[in-house]
Write an enzyme that holds these catalytic residues in place. Structure first.
Site, PDB file in Angstrom:
ATOM      1  N   CYS A 176       0.851  -1.203   0.000  1.00 45.53           N
ATOM      2  CA  CYS A 176       0.000   0.000   0.000  1.00 45.53           C
ATOM      3  C   CYS A 176       0.887   1.255   0.000  1.00 45.53           C
ATOM      4  CB  CYS A 176      -0.960  -0.042   1.177  1.00 45.53           C
ATOM      5  SG  CYS A 176      -2.203   1.264   1.139  1.00 45.53           S
ATOM      6  N   ASP A 232      -9.370  -3.273  -6.794  1.00 47.51           N
ATOM      7  CA  ASP A 232      -8.880  -2.283  -5.836  1.00 47.51           C
ATOM      8  C   ASP A 232      -9.502  -0.934  -6.171  1.00 47.51           C
ATOM      9  OD1 ASP A 232      -7.381  -0.413  -4.356  1.00 47.51           O
ATOM     10  OD2 ASP A 232      -5.583  -1.649  -4.434  1.00 47.51           O
ATOM     11  N   HIS A 265      -7.941  -4.407  -2.620  1.00 46.87           N
ATOM     12  CA  HIS A 265      -6.746  -3.842  -2.009  1.00 46.87           C
ATOM     13  C   HIS A 265      -6.367  -4.696  -0.798  1.00 46.87           C
ATOM     14  CE1 HIS A 265      -3.998  -0.499  -1.244  1.00 46.87           C
ATOM     15  NE2 HIS A 265      -4.333  -0.550   0.044  1.00 46.87           N
TER      16      HIS A 265
END
Length: 295
Positions: A176, A232, A265
């Site tokens: 991330c 995502d 994600h």
């Protein structure tokens, strides 16, 4: 003034809220006191599928790394009693170096690497103590600029060289926020042998004035493996296409993107509901193979 949530912020908040729907995140229910120990407050309670890698046979634990006059905390794991080890820098998510990131370090150590995860938010505050995601982003994450972060990673790599690591065989990986940091550090340090960016945004930055990974593509000569989820909500696949085009235009044909369909994600984060075991296992195997090929 209320902090405006970006798509990535909303994605993270949805993941966190799914851990305990309706929970009041304004209360500090958990304060992390040791880098690499326990989990960040914002992700509690963790799921039953959380992976725990044993440390037997490893030299593992919290260390301090000098960055000028500052003592930066970090988590280190490496095979005990061995030298000339390839090095992997591990860049955390927005939640800092909690148990999951420490576990990733131990997983690399069991593959023969010296893995070190510096607490890159240490100057801004304790990312692990926050329960309010927008506040965490505005008060901590958005204040850690690339100049500071890249310098801290340089210091961590140099430190690894004094601990039995071979800095001429070094790689970086991150998740991330740390995935974006992986792209940026690969552009910053051309002596790296490889990098693996897990769902790191390529079309946005966090600190005012910092460039995006797409804008730094021309400086990227390191082979980077990009690992992304097709579902995502914070990283549109068209931005990955733009990044790939920018890399090819810069003459970097060694980079590779893997996008897992219908995958969210944070699919590697086994302590969260976003975890997708099949994608995570495949991506981890690809990451190890990538490093074996180049490092």
């Amino acid at each position: 003034m209320q902090h405006a949530l970006t798509p990535i912020d909303r994605e993270i908040e949805r993941d966190v809220d799914s851990l305990a729907p309706g929970r009041d995140f304004s209360r500090r229910l958990f304060v992390q006191t040791s880098v690499g120990g326990g989990f960040a407050a914002a992700v509690l309670p963790v799921t039953a599928q959380t992976i725990s890698t044993p440390a037997d046979g490893l030299l593992a634990g919290t260390v301090e790394i000098a960055v000028g006059d500052f003592k930066m905390p970090a988590y280190r794991a490496q095979p005990a009693g061995q030298k000339n080890l390839p090095v992997v820098l591990v860049a955390s998510e927005i939640f800092g170096v909690h148990e999951h990131i420490a576990d990733v370090c131990r997983r690399f150590a069991r593959q023969g690497y010296l893995a070190v995860a510096p607490e890159l938010f240490a100057r801004q505050g304790d990312a692990k103590a926050y329960t309010d995601i927008p506040k965490l982003i505005s008060e901590v994450v958005a204040k850690a600029g690339d100049a500071q972060v890249l310098g801290d990673l340089d210091a961590a790599l140099a430190w690894a060289g004094t601990q039995g690591g071979d800095v001429k065989r070094a790689a970086i990986t991150g998740f991330c926020w740390g995935g974006r940091t992986t792209w940026m550090y690969a552009a910053h340090n051309p002596s790296l042998k490889a990098a693996a960016a897990w769902y790191g945004p390529v079309a946005r930055s966090y600190f005012p004035g910092d460039k995006t990974a797409i804008e730094r593509a021309a400086a990227l000569k390191v082979p980077v493996l990009g690992l992304y989820g097709g579902a995502d909500g914070g990283i549109p696949t068209d931005t990955l296409t733009q990044m790939e085009a920018a890399l090819k235009a810069a003459g970097n044909s060694a980079c590779e993107f893997v996008v897992y369909p219908d995958t969210p994600h944070a699919f590697h984060a086994d302590y969260r509901p976003s975890y997708r075991k099949a994608a995570a296992d495949d991506a981890w195997a690809r990451c190890l193979a990538w490093f074996k090929k180049f490092v």
